[in-house]
Design a protein around this motif. Structure first.
Motif, PDB file in Angstrom:
ATOM      1  N   VAL A  69       0.871  -1.196   0.000  1.00  0.00           N
ATOM      2  CA  VAL A  69       0.000   0.000   0.000  1.00  0.00           C
ATOM      3  C   VAL A  69       0.900   1.236   0.000  1.00  0.00           C
ATOM      4  O   VAL A  69       1.038   1.924   1.010  1.00  0.00           O
ATOM      5  N   PRO A  70       1.539   1.541  -1.121  1.00  0.00           N
ATOM      6  CA  PRO A  70       2.583   2.577  -1.158  1.00  0.00           C
ATOM      7  C   PRO A  70       2.100   3.984  -0.869  1.00  0.00           C
ATOM      8  O   PRO A  70       2.899   4.841  -0.488  1.00  0.00           O
ATOM      9  N   LYS A  71       0.796   4.240  -1.031  1.00  0.00           N
ATOM     10  CA  LYS A  71       0.299   5.604  -0.842  1.00  0.00           C
ATOM     11  C   LYS A  71      -0.446   5.789   0.477  1.00  0.00           C
ATOM     12  O   LYS A  71      -1.149   6.777   0.659  1.00  0.00           O
ATOM     13  N   ASP A  72      -0.285   4.869   1.389  1.00  0.00           N
ATOM     14  CA  ASP A  72      -0.953   4.997   2.678  1.00  0.00           C
ATOM     15  C   ASP A  72      -0.101   5.865   3.603  1.00  0.00           C
ATOM     16  O   ASP A  72       1.029   5.516   3.931  1.00  0.00           O
ATOM     17  N   SER A  73      -0.633   6.994   4.025  1.00  0.00           N
ATOM     18  CA  SER A  73       0.154   7.949   4.804  1.00  0.00           C
ATOM     19  C   SER A  73       0.526   7.404   6.173  1.00  0.00           C
ATOM     20  O   SER A  73       1.608   7.697   6.692  1.00  0.00           O
ATOM     21  N   GLU A  74      -0.356   6.595   6.786  1.00  0.00           N
ATOM     22  CA  GLU A  74      -0.059   6.111   8.127  1.00  0.00           C
ATOM     23  C   GLU A  74       1.022   5.032   8.110  1.00  0.00           C
ATOM     24  O   GLU A  74       1.840   4.952   9.020  1.00  0.00           O
ATOM     25  N   VAL A  75       1.012   4.200   7.092  1.00  0.00           N
ATOM     26  CA  VAL A  75       2.085   3.217   6.956  1.00  0.00           C
ATOM     27  C   VAL A  75       3.424   3.938   6.845  1.00  0.00           C
ATOM     28  O   VAL A  75       4.412   3.590   7.508  1.00  0.00           O
ATOM     29  N   ARG A  76       3.471   4.962   6.006  1.00  0.00           N
ATOM     30  CA  ARG A  76       4.710   5.727   5.834  1.00  0.00           C
ATOM     31  C   ARG A  76       5.104   6.435   7.134  1.00  0.00           C
ATOM     32  O   ARG A  76       6.289   6.536   7.473  1.00  0.00           O
ATOM     33  N   TYR A  77       4.095   6.918   7.866  1.00  0.00           N
ATOM     34  CA  TYR A  77       4.379   7.605   9.121  1.00  0.00           C
ATOM     35  C   TYR A  77       5.054   6.668  10.119  1.00  0.00           C
ATOM     36  O   TYR A  77       6.077   7.007  10.723  1.00  0.00           O
ATOM     37  N   HIS A  78       4.497   5.476  10.279  1.00  0.00           N
ATOM     38  CA  HIS A  78       5.075   4.539  11.239  1.00  0.00           C
ATOM     39  C   HIS A  78       6.429   4.026  10.760  1.00  0.00           C
ATOM     40  O   HIS A  78       7.333   3.802  11.589  1.00  0.00           O
TER      41      HIS A  78
END
Length: 494
Positions: free
Chosen positions: A402-411
């Protein structure tokens, strides 16, 4: 991510901005609409829709719906573009397709139909509009488009989101009211001829892809019944843009009765369809309504996943003790069901019980290696236990899913920062802010990463980030205030 439906801000200004941008790039005269024009329009509309509407990212739902769409799409004649699908987090009973091969399935449609065949029937009909180029042909008939008519076009596409209430359901209605004064505003409302043609080719696609053709008139009958007995948001908004169901049902029934018996008796197992319905009911429907649905059934008839669904709903209602009891029942009868394991694991994680959550989530990820949610929470537990190398590796796998998920990137950024990789932390936090539509923070973290970049590999990461932030999908009107945009997303990973 949070599974509740967001309450978005009105998006007319954003849509108009996108349309003005479109006109400034392409002009307004269309003597003919080429395939290249359709692809470009589809891309721009898709960017706008994703920026403003809430989408489901649960792998269980996405992989299932994508599979149904791909199966129906396999029956299409060769197309100049791929068919792309997405699931809109909205309880309206609707679906729509736009030029360039984009199709959007509302969660309300999945919950409103009774079988995969019926879901496939709507998909077949919508793909019929795409393959017959109904939107492009209507544009060619107009020969000249202005701002008002293009606004009407987008309103027509998004009319399915109309309805009462203070959430995304009134989006299409607001746009339609705003553009109704223009005589051209409804030029993309499908005509009865368009509908008949989409029914005809859509039924062919449905049969060719192996589904039961009776599903198409059955689905239209369900929509008619809902319009008779319900009101407000419950009326299928599909009826607004797809008129004349009664006569179309008669036409379809007449065609179908001449088909071979083996085609008319086709039947599919409903397990996967019902699993997706269960998870959407638990997440998307009001908790009181969802709980009443399960409580109205004899307890002996509830499946393991039903019990997990009840657990999700009871958790939403802050009745954690009862939720834990429901999850215990679900685990007792479905100890090897990856979805039951995942949801129980998420519940215990949110309760702060990592020791109970970890083995459930790890087993779920083993049984379903594509389930990004199980990996996401497992990675967070690993980070809490200071296993940064393992947490980063696993969270990077989630980011690839899920490359565009902001929360994944945040964590991922947080974990990298805790591990000592400050450059990598700023890179991921910049992506997080960008996908969360906070331009100011995205630039802040980009500048920090730029000041830290030393190796060639870091400079390549920086260049890729810069291309993403400055790419065609950037919201030119973003003022850096992300709060409203956050509410416009269906945040999945909590």
């Amino acid at each position: 991510m949070n599974h509740r439906l967001p309450i978005p801000n009105p998006i007319r200004v954003a849509l108009l901005a996108a349309l003005i941008f479109f006109l400034s790039c392409r002009g307004v005269a269309f003597a003919s609409v080429s395939i290249a024009d359709e692809i470009e329009m589809g891309r721009k509309f898709d960017e706008t829709i994703h920026a403003q509407m809430a989408f489901v990212e649960d792998p269980e739902v996405i992989f299932y719906v994508t599979g149904v769409v791909d199966r129906v799409a396999s029956a299409l004649p060769p197309q100049a573009y791929p068919i792309r699908s997405a699931v809109v987090a909205n309880n309206s009973m609707n679906a729509f397709a736009i030029p360039g091969g984009y199709i959007y399935i509302f969660t309300g449609l999945i919950l409103g139909v009774e079988s995969e065949d019926q879901l496939a029937a709507v998909i077949g009909h919508e793909l019929g509009h795409v393959t017959e180029r109904h939107v492009a042909k209507r544009m060619e008939q107009m020969k000249y488009l202005n701002i008002a008519s293009l606004t009407g076009m987008v309103a027509g596409v998004l009319l399915g989101a109309s309805g009462a209430g203070g959430n995304i359901a009134n989006l299409g209605g607001a746009l339609t009211l705003g553009s109704a004064a223009g005589a051209q505003s409804a030029f993309l409302m499908y005509t009865r001829e368009n509908e008949r043609e989409a029914d005809h080719v859509g039924l062919n696609y449905l049969v060719k892809s192996g589904y039961n053709p009776n599903a198409m008139p059955q689905t239209f009958e369900i929509m008619n019944k809902k319009s008779w007995f319900m009101s407000g948001d419950n009326i299928p908004s599909y009826l607004s843009t797809h008129p004349g169901l009664d006569e179309r049902i008669v036409y379809l029934r007449d065609r179908i009765k001449h088909m071979p018996a083996d085609v008319l008796t086709r039947d599919f197992k409903r397990d996967r369809f019902q699993r997706v319905q269960t998870i959407l009911r638990a997440r998307m429907v009001s908790p009181e309504t969802a709980l009443a649905y399960w409580d109205s059934k004899p307890q002996t008839q509830l499946t393991c996943l039903d019990q997990a669904g009840r657990g999700i709903v009871l958790d939403r209602l802050k009745r954690q003790q009862q939720a834990e009891q429901a999850f215990a029942k679900a685990l007792g009868c479905g100890p090897d069901d990856p979805l039951v394991l995942r949801e129980a694991g998420i519940f215990y994680f949110n309760q702060g019980n990592a020791n109970k959550a970890a083995p459930l989530l790890q087993k779920a990820a083993i049984l379903n290696p594509r389930d990004a949610m199980s990996m996401f929470f497992t990675a967070r537990i690993m980070a809490e236990r200071k296993d940064y190398a393992g947490a980063i590796s696993l969270m990077e796998r989630v980011a690839r899913e899920v490359p565009k998920d902001s929360e994944v990137r945040y964590h991922l950024g947080r974990i990298k920062g805790e591990s000592g990789d400050i450059f990598g932390a700023h890179i991921q936090l910049s992506y997080s802010s960008h996908f969360g539509r906070d331009k100011q923070k995205a630039r802040f973290h980009l500048d920090k990463a730029r000041s830290l970049a030393q190796t060639d590999a870091q400079k390549r990461q920086l260049e890729e980030l810069e291309r993403t932030i400055s790419g065609p999908g950037e919201d030119k009107k973003n003022n850096g205030k992300a709060e409203g945009a956050k509410l416009n997303r269906m945040r999945l990973f909590r």
